[in-house]
Motif scaffolding. Structure first.
Motif, PDB file in Angstrom:
ATOM      1  N   VAL A  86     -58.745   2.280  67.568  1.00 48.09           N
ATOM      2  CA  VAL A  86     -59.171   3.053  66.829  1.00 48.09           C
ATOM      3  C   VAL A  86     -60.680   3.241  66.718  1.00 48.09           C
ATOM      4  O   VAL A  86     -61.429   4.196  66.893  1.00 48.09           O
ATOM      5  CB  VAL A  86     -58.945   2.733  65.005  1.00 48.09           C
ATOM      6  N   GLY A  87     -61.099   2.000  66.922  1.00 44.26           N
ATOM      7  CA  GLY A  87     -62.906   1.937  67.249  1.00 44.26           C
ATOM      8  C   GLY A  87     -63.262   2.839  68.212  1.00 44.26           C
ATOM      9  O   GLY A  87     -64.331   3.588  68.425  1.00 44.26           O
ATOM     10  N   GLN A  88     -62.629   2.616  69.606  1.00 41.76           N
ATOM     11  CA  GLN A  88     -62.895   3.297  70.612  1.00 41.76           C
ATOM     12  C   GLN A  88     -62.923   4.676  70.362  1.00 41.76           C
ATOM     13  O   GLN A  88     -63.642   5.519  71.171  1.00 41.76           O
ATOM     14  CB  GLN A  88     -62.085   2.906  72.052  1.00 41.76           C
ATOM     15  N   LEU A 138     -59.520   7.124  59.720  1.00 36.05           N
ATOM     16  CA  LEU A 138     -60.741   6.742  58.817  1.00 36.05           C
ATOM     17  C   LEU A 138     -59.934   5.484  57.949  1.00 36.05           C
ATOM     18  O   LEU A 138     -60.720   4.806  57.656  1.00 36.05           O
ATOM     19  CB  LEU A 138     -61.154   7.959  57.882  1.00 36.05           C
ATOM     20  N   ARG A 139     -58.785   5.508  57.824  1.00 37.41           N
ATOM     21  CA  ARG A 139     -58.354   4.294  56.750  1.00 37.41           C
ATOM     22  C   ARG A 139     -57.811   3.052  57.688  1.00 37.41           C
ATOM     23  O   ARG A 139     -57.136   2.193  57.130  1.00 37.41           O
ATOM     24  CB  ARG A 139     -57.120   4.901  55.971  1.00 37.41           C
ATOM     25  N   VAL A 193     -57.090  -1.725  65.802  1.00 36.92           N
ATOM     26  CA  VAL A 193     -55.657  -1.228  65.889  1.00 36.92           C
ATOM     27  C   VAL A 193     -55.497  -0.377  67.062  1.00 36.92           C
ATOM     28  O   VAL A 193     -56.185   0.770  67.135  1.00 36.92           O
ATOM     29  CB  VAL A 193     -55.190  -0.544  64.378  1.00 36.92           C
ATOM     30  N   LYS A 194     -54.397  -0.559  67.689  1.00 41.77           N
ATOM     31  CA  LYS A 194     -54.215   0.494  68.875  1.00 41.77           C
ATOM     32  C   LYS A 194     -53.820   1.753  68.536  1.00 41.77           C
ATOM     33  O   LYS A 194     -52.853   1.775  67.469  1.00 41.77           O
ATOM     34  CB  LYS A 194     -53.205  -0.162  69.736  1.00 41.77           C
ATOM     35  N   ILE A 195     -54.040   2.787  69.096  1.00 41.40           N
ATOM     36  CA  ILE A 195     -53.613   4.252  68.871  1.00 41.40           C
ATOM     37  C   ILE A 195     -52.172   4.364  68.711  1.00 41.40           C
ATOM     38  O   ILE A 195     -51.604   4.904  67.887  1.00 41.40           O
ATOM     39  CB  ILE A 195     -54.425   5.095  69.876  1.00 41.40           C
ATOM     40  N   ASP A 196     -51.527   3.634  69.797  1.00 38.09           N
ATOM     41  CA  ASP A 196     -49.848   3.959  69.717  1.00 38.09           C
ATOM     42  C   ASP A 196     -49.245   3.275  68.479  1.00 38.09           C
ATOM     43  O   ASP A 196     -48.223   3.551  68.381  1.00 38.09           O
ATOM     44  CB  ASP A 196     -49.534   3.493  70.934  1.00 38.09           C
TER      45      ASP A 196
END
Length: 469
Positions: free
Chosen positions: A172-174, A211-212, A217-220
């Motif tokens: 999520v950060g990336q 945003l939450r 956390v990984k996108i998948d």
């Protein structure tokens, strides 16, 4: 010579709203714009017209005279918002674009979203379109060519090719950092799409979920399956129905290999719904794809085919009357009253037909409920027929002091109202069943049925009754 002064006669707050109480562009505003165009007052035009919203500028362009439109676009120069061309009738748009050099059009469409650029380019001649596309950056040229390659009125023509897509192994950060640092993202979007290395669609993530969620956390892990991906070749009306059914704000558009090629937004769908509704209304009147800005000749040409068909059906109705000319000569009252039966049937048939055509367009009517709706419309036709039969029977009997005339027209009214109800629903259903557009062809056939049944039932009953009484 262009001047840099503007008229001082108009009050400043006059420019807050260009519309009058009737919703049209104010005459006083158009007069000031026209005067500024005549004086070549660039400063006034750029400050009072160039800064308008694209829809407002579109309304102004449509309200001006053709020579004023071309002059306004020329005087605004780089300040002219090409998005305004998506808000005007096709005839007005082509008139403005035809007066521009292709270089200026190429510069203008570069500033637009891809769906708006396609909307402008698709109506141009192929030679001009190719010349304009050749002047665009490679990536943008490829995107627009791909959209233009899809058939008209499909999701592929309507879609935006600007979207946000990320691989499933990102965090999520990336993803957030990517959106912050990338200048080529769409101006507004509500979803991020997840794709594999072959650009096949894996799913989507709503922005609020991003945003939450923690940055690590990984996108998948937060991707949800896209159950409503829309094929690029799907008809735009079908796509609009999917948006309506599932309350979508946006939807991915995929090609035949399930690769992500674009996105449809609620903004696109609102335009589709409006266009399809206008198209259905025009087709019900047999006028086809007609706009107020069309020329006299093109308007006449678009209306002629169905008028010719209507002429032949009118001869059919007239031939029915001709079969009973002897009866009409013996009793003038029949000639006076017979248009009433046909007219009432025609109106009743049009009511049923309108409801049926709309139900077919929205897919509210199908094979499972058609029988029930047919029975309902027949019942409505019979009830209304009895009501109006009593009314017209009493009036006709008193008018001509002949109770037999009243009874005959009452019976004919019931027969024709029932025929109108059945014709109004069965004719669109049959046309739809055989692949014809019921919005285009229904009206003339329904009118013919009500005329023929109305005249034959009224005159036939009169001939039988007075011949054997």
């Amino acid at each position: 010579m262009e001047t840099e002064t503007h008229p001082e006669s108009a009050p400043e707050d006059d420019d807050v709203n260009i519309y009058g109480e009737d919703g049209a562009v104010r005459t006083s505003y158009l007069a000031r714009v026209g005067a500024a165009i005549a004086d070549r007052d660039v400063l006034f035009l750029r400050s009072h017209v160039g800064k308008l919203h694209q829809s407002e500028l579109g309304h102004v362009l449509e309200a001006l005279q053709p020579d004023q439109r071309r002059a306004l676009v020329e005087l605004l120069g780089d300040e002219f918002d090409f998005a305004a061309l998506t808000e005007v009738d096709e005839a007005v748009r082509l008139e403005i674009v035809d007066a521009m050099p292709n270089r200026q059009i190429a510069e203008g469409v570069q500033e637009l979203d891809s769906d708006d650029a396609v909307y402008i380019l698709e109506d141009l001649e192929q030679e001009d379109r190719d010349e304009i596309l050749a002047q665009l950056p490679f990536t943008e040229r490829v995107r627009l060519r791909r959209s233009l390659g899809y058939p008209e009125e499909t999701a592929g023509r309507r879609m935006q090719t600007e979207f946000v897509a990320v691989p499933p192994f990102w965090t999520v950060g990336q993803t957030i950092d990517y959106m912050r640092d990338n200048d080529d993202l769409p101006e507004s979007f509500s979803q991020i799409f997840v794709i594999d290395p072959m650009f096949r669609l894996l799913g989507a993530i709503d922005l609020d979920r991003i945003l939450r969620t923690r940055r690590d956390v990984k996108i998948d892990e937060i991707t949800h399956e896209t159950r409503h991906a829309i094929p690029a070749t799907m008809d735009q009306e079908e796509a609009a129905q999917i948006f309506e059914q599932y309350d979508l704000l946006s939807a991915a558009v995929v090609d035949e290999n399930d690769r992500l090629v674009g996105v449809l937004t609620i903004e696109n769908i609102v335009d589709v719904i409006q266009e399809e509704a206008e198209e259905d209304i025009l087709r019900l009147g047999g006028v086809g794809d007609e706009e107020l800005s069309d020329s006299v000749l093109s308007t006449s040409r678009s209306r002629t085919p169905w008028l010719v068909i209507n002429l032949f059906t009118a001869f059919l109705s007239a031939s029915v009357i001709g079969l009973f000319d002897g009866t009409i000569q013996q009793m003038v009252a029949l000639a006076v009253l017979m248009p009433i039966v046909a007219s009432m049937g025609g109106n009743a048939g049009t009511q049923t037909m309108t409801v049926t055509v709309r139900a077919l367009a929205t897919r509210d009517m199908d094979i499972y409920n058609a029988g029930r709706i047919i029975r309902r419309e027949a019942s409505v036709g019979l009830i209304n027929g009895v009501i109006f039969a009593i009314m017209i029977g009493v009036i006709a009997g008193l008018w001509f002091a002949n109770v037999h005339i009243g009874g005959i027209i009452a019976a004919a009214m019931i027969i024709n109202m029932l025929a109108a109800a059945l014709g109004g629903i069965l004719i669109p259903l049959l046309l739809h069943r055989f692949g014809a557009d019921p919005a285009i062809a229904s009206a003339v056939f329904v009118t013919t049925v009500t005329d023929v049944v109305g005249f034959s039932s009224f005159l036939g009953l009169a001939t039988w009754w007075f011949g054997f009484k």
